[in-house]
Write a protein that holds these residues in place. Structure first.
Motif, mmCIF file in Angstrom:
data_model
loop_
_atom_site.group_PDB
_atom_site.id
_atom_site.type_symbol
_atom_site.label_atom_id
_atom_site.label_comp_id
_atom_site.label_asym_id
_atom_site.label_seq_id
_atom_site.Cartn_x
_atom_site.Cartn_y
_atom_site.Cartn_z
ATOM 1 N N UNK A 27 0.410 -1.161 0.043
ATOM 2 C CA UNK A 27 0.044 0.036 0.627
ATOM 3 C C UNK A 27 0.922 1.023 0.098
ATOM 4 N N UNK A 28 1.952 0.918 1.168
ATOM 5 C CA UNK A 28 2.535 2.354 0.851
ATOM 6 C C UNK A 28 3.505 3.123 -0.695
ATOM 7 N N UNK A 29 3.820 1.961 -1.209
ATOM 8 C CA UNK A 29 4.146 2.338 -2.680
ATOM 9 C C UNK A 29 3.575 3.098 -3.096
ATOM 10 N N UNK A 30 2.492 2.003 -3.088
ATOM 11 C CA UNK A 30 1.272 2.442 -4.667
ATOM 12 C C UNK A 30 1.439 4.050 -4.328
ATOM 13 N N UNK A 31 0.927 4.423 -2.894
ATOM 14 C CA UNK A 31 0.413 5.251 -1.899
ATOM 15 C C UNK A 31 1.615 6.998 -2.723
ATOM 16 N N UNK A 32 2.702 6.130 -2.450
ATOM 17 C CA UNK A 32 3.992 7.297 -2.889
ATOM 18 C C UNK A 32 4.013 7.617 -4.316
ATOM 19 N N UNK A 33 3.391 6.160 -4.947
ATOM 20 C CA UNK A 33 3.894 6.359 -6.254
ATOM 21 C C UNK A 33 3.354 7.317 -7.097
ATOM 22 N N UNK A 34 1.426 7.968 -7.084
ATOM 23 C CA UNK A 34 0.335 8.551 -6.563
ATOM 24 C C UNK A 34 0.780 9.426 -6.399
ATOM 25 N N UNK A 35 1.737 9.954 -5.362
ATOM 26 C CA UNK A 35 2.020 10.947 -4.304
ATOM 27 C C UNK A 35 3.214 11.590 -6.042
ATOM 28 N N UNK A 36 3.504 11.016 -6.080
ATOM 29 C CA UNK A 36 5.574 11.425 -6.506
ATOM 30 C C UNK A 36 4.681 11.550 -8.151
ATOM 31 N N UNK A 37 3.595 10.709 -8.633
ATOM 32 C CA UNK A 37 3.488 11.050 -9.997
ATOM 33 C C UNK A 37 2.472 12.416 -10.380
#
Length: 370
Positions: A347-357
């Motif tokens: 979960x945290x990886x995906x939220x980080x990716x969303x945040x950065x993209x």
């Protein structure tokens, strides 16, 4: 002329066919992996002085103070476990006391959610440490495991043992084998007198507050826990603090037009890009994006499976590191990952990716002129 053809012709200019990520198959020599273990371009100029603590989060101000002391304590003789006479200890504790021995803490773990500035602080520590760049190393957990794969374990130990400091961003605990490998490596480096600093990602099943728990990190690195001081950093994602919502995706026509008008931009169909990422080792994703001024994507669709999603996370990290704007058409970035993925162990990886993209999508808005 196709975008793949343009990618093979140096000096492509605006209005010519754009570059293509799918046409790139980079090869990275092992010695280059070592030389590139420095903070990425996005963090070239970060310092403790330009970290802006949230006034509502005193732990952020405290983190800067402790890490400045940590850096100051690394100015002594290598492998001694001590700074010069009269200097602070490695973690800034007991300033009037003698520096800590090698048996004491040799590292710090930055514990906090995504977007609180952990990487900014980690890179600031690297910059502030009084040692030549060749005596300091900075990389992600993935880059460190790739280095072991390229050099072999013993050669990696030998190469990094002469360093004053090793910073590990995004320490991953998803693969038990890699965790044991890196834990063993860090043990060897601590014995050689290398100071350590790390941030980490979420352990599957340990979701808690949407961030990784320091206790999990310390347990997973086994015998090394005594060498780390956990430093909690509270706060909300700074990338969205006080900023507008992510821009809506553009049309395929707008993205294509912008790609042709932007020198150094790439243009790829999103499903084809995902297929290409499966053929390129994640250690090469940085090289995959080298030299790009913008990444333009058409037909952005939901991520089909977890393996594909994790590869996209790595690509998002490398694009963010290099400050490459991302212009997209199709599905908004906050809808890339399924509900099941966003509730699962990554979960945290995906939220980080969303945040950065999302941050990179804001940076790309100016590429569309009409």
């Amino acid at each position: 002329m196709s975008s793949s053809t343009a990618a093979s012709q140096p000096g492509a200019i605006a209005e010519a066919s754009p570059l293509s990520l799918c046409a790139r198959e980079p090869r990275v020599p092992a010695d280059q992996l070592v030389a590139e273990m420095v903070p990425p371009p996005r963090f070239d100029s970060v310092r403790f002085s330009n970290y802006i603590p949230d006034p509502n989060q005193p732990s952020q101000t405290e983190a800067v103070r402790v890490l400045e002391d940590f850096a100051g304590g690394l100015g002594g003789a290598h492998a001694s476990g001590a700074g010069k006479p009269g200097r602070r200890g490695f973690l800034g504790f007991g300033r009037s006391k003698a520096p800590k021995s090698p048996a004491g803490p040799r590292g710090v773990y930055l514990d906090g959610g995504y977007g609180v500035g952990k990487t900014h602080l980690l890179a600031s520590l690297w910059h502030a440490t009084p040692a030549e760049p060749s005596l300091k190393a900075f990389g992600t957990f993935v880059e460190l495991t790739n280095l072991v794969g390229a050099l072999g374990f013993q050669q990696t130990v030998q190469t990094l043992s002469g360093h004053r400091l090793l910073c590990i961003d995004e320490f991953e605990l998803d693969d038990p084998g890699d965790t044991v490998l890196v834990s063993t490596l860090l043990g060897k480096l601590v014995d050689a007198g290398v100071a350590l600093a790390a941030t980490s990602n979420t352990l599957p099943g340990k979701l808690g507050e949407g961030r990784f728990a320091a206790a999990d990190f310390l347990r997973e690195i086994q015998g090394l826990s005594a060498h780390f001081r956990a430093l909690r950093i509270d706060g909300e994602d700074y990338r969205h603090r006080g900023l507008p919502e992510a821009p809506a995706p553009f049309s395929d026509e707008q993205v294509t037009k912008a790609a042709y008008a932007t020198e150094g931009a790439s243009l790829d169909d999103f499903p084809h890009l995902l297929e290409h990422l499966a053929r390129v080792h994640p250690s090469r994703y940085g090289a995959l994006t080298d030299g790009l001024k913008a990444v333009c994507l058409t037909d952005v669709q939901p991520i089909p499976d977890q393996s594909t999603a994790l590869r996209l996370v790595v690509l998002a990290d490398r694009l963010y590191d290099r400050e490459v704007p991302v212009l997209a058409a199709g599905l908004p970035f906050d809808q890339l990952f399924s509900e099941e993925m966003l509730k699962g162990g990554y979960r945290k990886k995906y939220f980080r990716a969303i945040s950065r993209l999302t941050a990179l999508a804001r940076d790309a808005k100016g590429l569309v002129t009409s």
